[in-house]
Design a protein around this motif. Structure first.
Motif, PDB file in Angstrom:
ATOM      1  N   ASP A  19       0.835  -1.209   0.000  1.00 17.23           N
ATOM      2  CA  ASP A  19       0.000   0.000   0.000  1.00 17.23           C
ATOM      3  C   ASP A  19       0.868   1.256   0.000  1.00 17.23           C
ATOM      4  OD1 ASP A  19      -2.360  -1.425  -0.019  1.00 17.23           O
ATOM      5  OD2 ASP A  19      -2.748  -1.183   2.126  1.00 17.23           O
ATOM      6  N   ILE A  20       1.911   1.248   0.813  1.00 19.83           N
ATOM      7  CA  ILE A  20       2.820   2.396   0.899  1.00 19.83           C
ATOM      8  C   ILE A  20       3.503   2.621  -0.446  1.00 19.83           C
ATOM      9  CG2 ILE A  20       4.970   3.235   1.938  1.00 19.83           C
ATOM     10  CD1 ILE A  20       4.051   1.736   4.528  1.00 19.83           C
ATOM     11  N   SER A  21       3.988   1.555  -1.058  1.00 18.29           N
ATOM     12  CA  SER A  21       4.660   1.668  -2.363  1.00 18.29           C
ATOM     13  C   SER A  21       3.712   2.194  -3.428  1.00 18.29           C
ATOM     14  CB  SER A  21       5.198   0.308  -2.808  1.00 18.29           C
ATOM     15  OG  SER A  21       6.178  -0.155  -1.939  1.00 18.29           O
ATOM     16  N   GLN A  22       2.495   1.684  -3.444  1.00 17.34           N
ATOM     17  CA  GLN A  22       1.516   2.121  -4.434  1.00 17.34           C
ATOM     18  C   GLN A  22       1.192   3.600  -4.244  1.00 17.34           C
ATOM     19  OE1 GLN A  22      -2.313   0.194  -4.215  1.00 17.34           O
ATOM     20  NE2 GLN A  22      -2.803   0.763  -6.303  1.00 17.34           N
ATOM     21  N   GLN A  23       0.956   4.010  -3.006  1.00 18.04           N
ATOM     22  CA  GLN A  23       0.632   5.408  -2.751  1.00 18.04           C
ATOM     23  C   GLN A  23       1.811   6.325  -3.096  1.00 18.04           C
ATOM     24  OE1 GLN A  23      -2.462   6.607  -1.941  1.00 18.04           O
ATOM     25  NE2 GLN A  23      -1.454   8.513  -2.523  1.00 18.04           N
ATOM     26  N   ALA A  24       3.032   5.869  -2.768  1.00 15.98           N
ATOM     27  CA  ALA A  24       4.221   6.668  -3.087  1.00 15.98           C
ATOM     28  C   ALA A  24       4.369   6.841  -4.595  1.00 15.98           C
ATOM     29  CB  ALA A  24       5.468   6.013  -2.498  1.00 15.98           C
ATOM     30  N   LEU A  25       4.104   5.793  -5.347  1.00 18.11           N
ATOM     31  CA  LEU A  25       4.191   5.886  -6.803  1.00 18.11           C
ATOM     32  C   LEU A  25       3.125   6.830  -7.357  1.00 18.11           C
ATOM     33  CD1 LEU A  25       5.480   5.018  -9.439  1.00 18.11           C
ATOM     34  CD2 LEU A  25       3.984   3.032  -9.439  1.00 18.11           C
ATOM     35  N   LEU A  26       1.909   6.719  -6.847  1.00 21.26           N
ATOM     36  CA  LEU A  26       0.843   7.616  -7.300  1.00 21.26           C
ATOM     37  C   LEU A  26       1.165   9.070  -6.957  1.00 21.26           C
ATOM     38  CD1 LEU A  26      -2.314   5.517  -6.371  1.00 21.26           C
ATOM     39  CD2 LEU A  26      -1.396   5.958  -8.658  1.00 21.26           C
ATOM     40  N   ASP A  27       1.691   9.295  -5.756  1.00 19.55           N
ATOM     41  CA  ASP A  27       2.080  10.649  -5.359  1.00 19.55           C
ATOM     42  C   ASP A  27       3.176  11.188  -6.272  1.00 19.55           C
ATOM     43  OD1 ASP A  27       0.238  10.533  -3.316  1.00 19.55           O
ATOM     44  OD2 ASP A  27       1.732  10.185  -1.739  1.00 19.55           O
ATOM     45  N   PHE A  28       4.124  10.328  -6.615  1.00 19.55           N
ATOM     46  CA  PHE A  28       5.212  10.735  -7.510  1.00 19.55           C
ATOM     47  C   PHE A  28       4.676  11.088  -8.899  1.00 19.55           C
ATOM     48  CE2 PHE A  28       8.483   9.648 -10.662  1.00 19.55           C
ATOM     49  CZ  PHE A  28       9.467  10.560 -10.292  1.00 19.55           C
ATOM     50  N   LEU A  29       3.771  10.269  -9.409  1.00 18.74           N
ATOM     51  CA  LEU A  29       3.214  10.520 -10.733  1.00 18.74           C
ATOM     52  C   LEU A  29       2.376  11.795 -10.762  1.00 18.74           C
ATOM     53  CD1 LEU A  29       2.210   6.909 -11.804  1.00 18.74           C
ATOM     54  CD2 LEU A  29       4.164   8.257 -12.600  1.00 18.74           C
ATOM     55  N   SER A  31       2.957  14.352  -8.885  1.00 19.82           N
ATOM     56  CA  SER A  31       3.839  15.465  -8.566  1.00 19.82           C
ATOM     57  C   SER A  31       4.518  15.972  -9.827  1.00 19.82           C
ATOM     58  CB  SER A  31       4.907  15.000  -7.577  1.00 19.82           C
ATOM     59  OG  SER A  31       5.916  15.957  -7.435  1.00 19.82           O
ATOM     60  N   GLU A  32       4.833  17.248  -9.824  1.00 17.84           N
ATOM     61  CA  GLU A  32       5.602  17.805 -10.930  1.00 17.84           C
ATOM     62  C   GLU A  32       7.075  17.926 -10.556  1.00 17.84           C
ATOM     63  OE1 GLU A  32       3.876  21.333 -12.528  1.00 17.84           O
ATOM     64  OE2 GLU A  32       1.877  20.473 -12.545  1.00 17.84           O
ATOM     65  N   ASP A  34      10.355  16.200 -10.212  1.00 18.36           N
ATOM     66  CA  ASP A  34      11.064  14.982 -10.605  1.00 18.36           C
ATOM     67  C   ASP A  34      12.117  14.558  -9.590  1.00 18.36           C
ATOM     68  OD1 ASP A  34       9.594  14.824 -12.893  1.00 18.36           O
ATOM     69  OD2 ASP A  34      11.102  15.769 -14.158  1.00 18.36           O
ATOM     70  N   ASP A  35      12.527  15.477  -8.722  1.00 16.19           N
ATOM     71  CA  ASP A  35      13.547  15.158  -7.730  1.00 16.19           C
ATOM     72  C   ASP A  35      12.948  14.666  -6.418  1.00 16.19           C
ATOM     73  OD1 ASP A  35      15.538  15.904  -9.489  1.00 16.19           O
ATOM     74  OD2 ASP A  35      15.527  17.984  -8.799  1.00 16.19           O
ATOM     75  N   LYS A  36      11.647  14.544  -6.373  1.00  8.22           N
ATOM     76  CA  LYS A  36      10.963  14.122  -5.150  1.00  8.22           C
ATOM     77  C   LYS A  36      11.362  12.696  -4.779  1.00  8.22           C
ATOM     78  CE  LYS A  36       6.419  13.335  -3.228  1.00  8.22           C
ATOM     79  NZ  LYS A  36       4.991  13.237  -3.467  1.00  8.22           N
ATOM     80  N   GLU A  37      11.604  12.488  -3.497  1.00  9.55           N
ATOM     81  CA  GLU A  37      11.887  11.135  -2.997  1.00  9.55           C
ATOM     82  C   GLU A  37      10.618  10.299  -3.150  1.00  9.55           C
ATOM     83  OE1 GLU A  37      13.965   8.001  -1.582  1.00  9.55           O
ATOM     84  OE2 GLU A  37      14.819   9.979  -1.903  1.00  9.55           O
ATOM     85  N   VAL A  38      10.738   9.159  -3.797  1.00  9.93           N
ATOM     86  CA  VAL A  38       9.560   8.347  -4.097  1.00  9.93           C
ATOM     87  C   VAL A  38       9.046   7.619  -2.861  1.00  9.93           C
ATOM     88  CG1 VAL A  38       8.688   6.422  -5.466  1.00  9.93           C
ATOM     89  CG2 VAL A  38      10.239   8.066  -6.502  1.00  9.93           C
ATOM     90  N   MET A  39       9.916   6.963  -2.152  1.00  7.19           N
ATOM     91  CA  MET A  39       9.501   6.132  -1.035  1.00  7.19           C
ATOM     92  C   MET A  39       9.682   6.874   0.288  1.00  7.19           C
ATOM     93  SD  MET A  39       8.245   3.178  -0.788  1.00  7.19           S
ATOM     94  CE  MET A  39       7.934   1.955   0.428  1.00  7.19           C
ATOM     95  N   PRO A  40       8.637   6.935   1.114  1.00 14.17           N
ATOM     96  CA  PRO A  40       8.786   7.571   2.423  1.00 14.17           C
ATOM     97  C   PRO A  40       9.605   6.680   3.359  1.00 14.17           C
ATOM     98  CG  PRO A  40       6.611   6.590   2.235  1.00 14.17           C
ATOM     99  CD  PRO A  40       7.294   6.426   0.899  1.00 14.17           C
ATOM    100  N   GLU A  41      10.030   7.250   4.463  1.00  8.70           N
ATOM    101  CA  GLU A  41      10.756   6.458   5.454  1.00  8.70           C
ATOM    102  C   GLU A  41       9.831   5.420   6.056  1.00  8.70           C
ATOM    103  OE1 GLU A  41      13.444   7.814   8.529  1.00  8.70           O
ATOM    104  OE2 GLU A  41      13.492   9.747   7.489  1.00  8.70           O
ATOM    105  N   LEU A  42      10.351   4.230   6.223  1.00 10.62           N
ATOM    106  CA  LEU A  42       9.566   3.153   6.817  1.00 10.62           C
ATOM    107  C   LEU A  42       9.876   3.099   8.311  1.00 10.62           C
ATOM    108  CD1 LEU A  42      10.104   0.496   4.012  1.00 10.62           C
ATOM    109  CD2 LEU A  42       8.164   2.042   4.316  1.00 10.62           C
ATOM    110  N   THR A  43       9.035   3.753   9.083  1.00 18.06           N
ATOM    111  CA  THR A  43       9.206   3.809  10.528  1.00 18.06           C
ATOM    112  C   THR A  43       7.864   3.541  11.198  1.00 18.06           C
ATOM    113  OG1 THR A  43       8.685   6.164  10.698  1.00 18.06           O
ATOM    114  CG2 THR A  43      10.999   5.590  10.276  1.00 18.06           C
ATOM    115  N   PRO A  44       7.866   3.254  12.484  1.00 14.39           N
ATOM    116  CA  PRO A  44       6.598   3.056  13.201  1.00 14.39           C
ATOM    117  C   PRO A  44       5.711   4.309  13.202  1.00 14.39           C
ATOM    118  CG  PRO A  44       8.404   2.146  14.485  1.00 14.39           C
ATOM    119  CD  PRO A  44       9.007   2.909  13.331  1.00 14.39           C
TER     120      PRO A  44
END
Length: 80
Positions: A19-29, A31-32, A34-44
């Motif tokens: 779910d996190i990966s899918q949302q990160a990819l959608l957010d990246f797509l 976004s305008e 291109d330098d945005k970090e795709v994957m957020p930090e995986l923390t509690p």
């Protein structure tokens, strides 16, 4: 020392991670930036990972990356 993991807990991690990966990819797509970090930090602190400790996340992420490499082959970089 290696701790045994519960398969059910790993399964919950994989679903959350997907779910996190899918949302990160959608957010990246969307976004305008291109330098945005795709994957957020995986923390509690991530809303989908609150049930896991940081040690569990790190252990599960290691297994997840190995699983993805085995599933997709050696040419795929599992660090995503």
């Amino acid at each position: 020392m290696l701790r045994p993991i519960r398969i059910e807990l790993y399964g919950e991690y994989v679903l959350a991670r997907m779910d996190i990966s899918q949302q990160a990819l959608l957010d990246f797509l969307d976004s305008e930036d291109d330098d945005k970090e795709v994957m957020p930090e995986l923390t509690p602190q991530h809303p989908k990972l609150t049930q896991f400790t940081q040690d569990e996340i790190e252990s599960f992420e290691f297994i997840y990356k190995k699983d993805m490499k085995a599933l997709h082959g050696k040419g795929i970089d599992p660090s995503y």
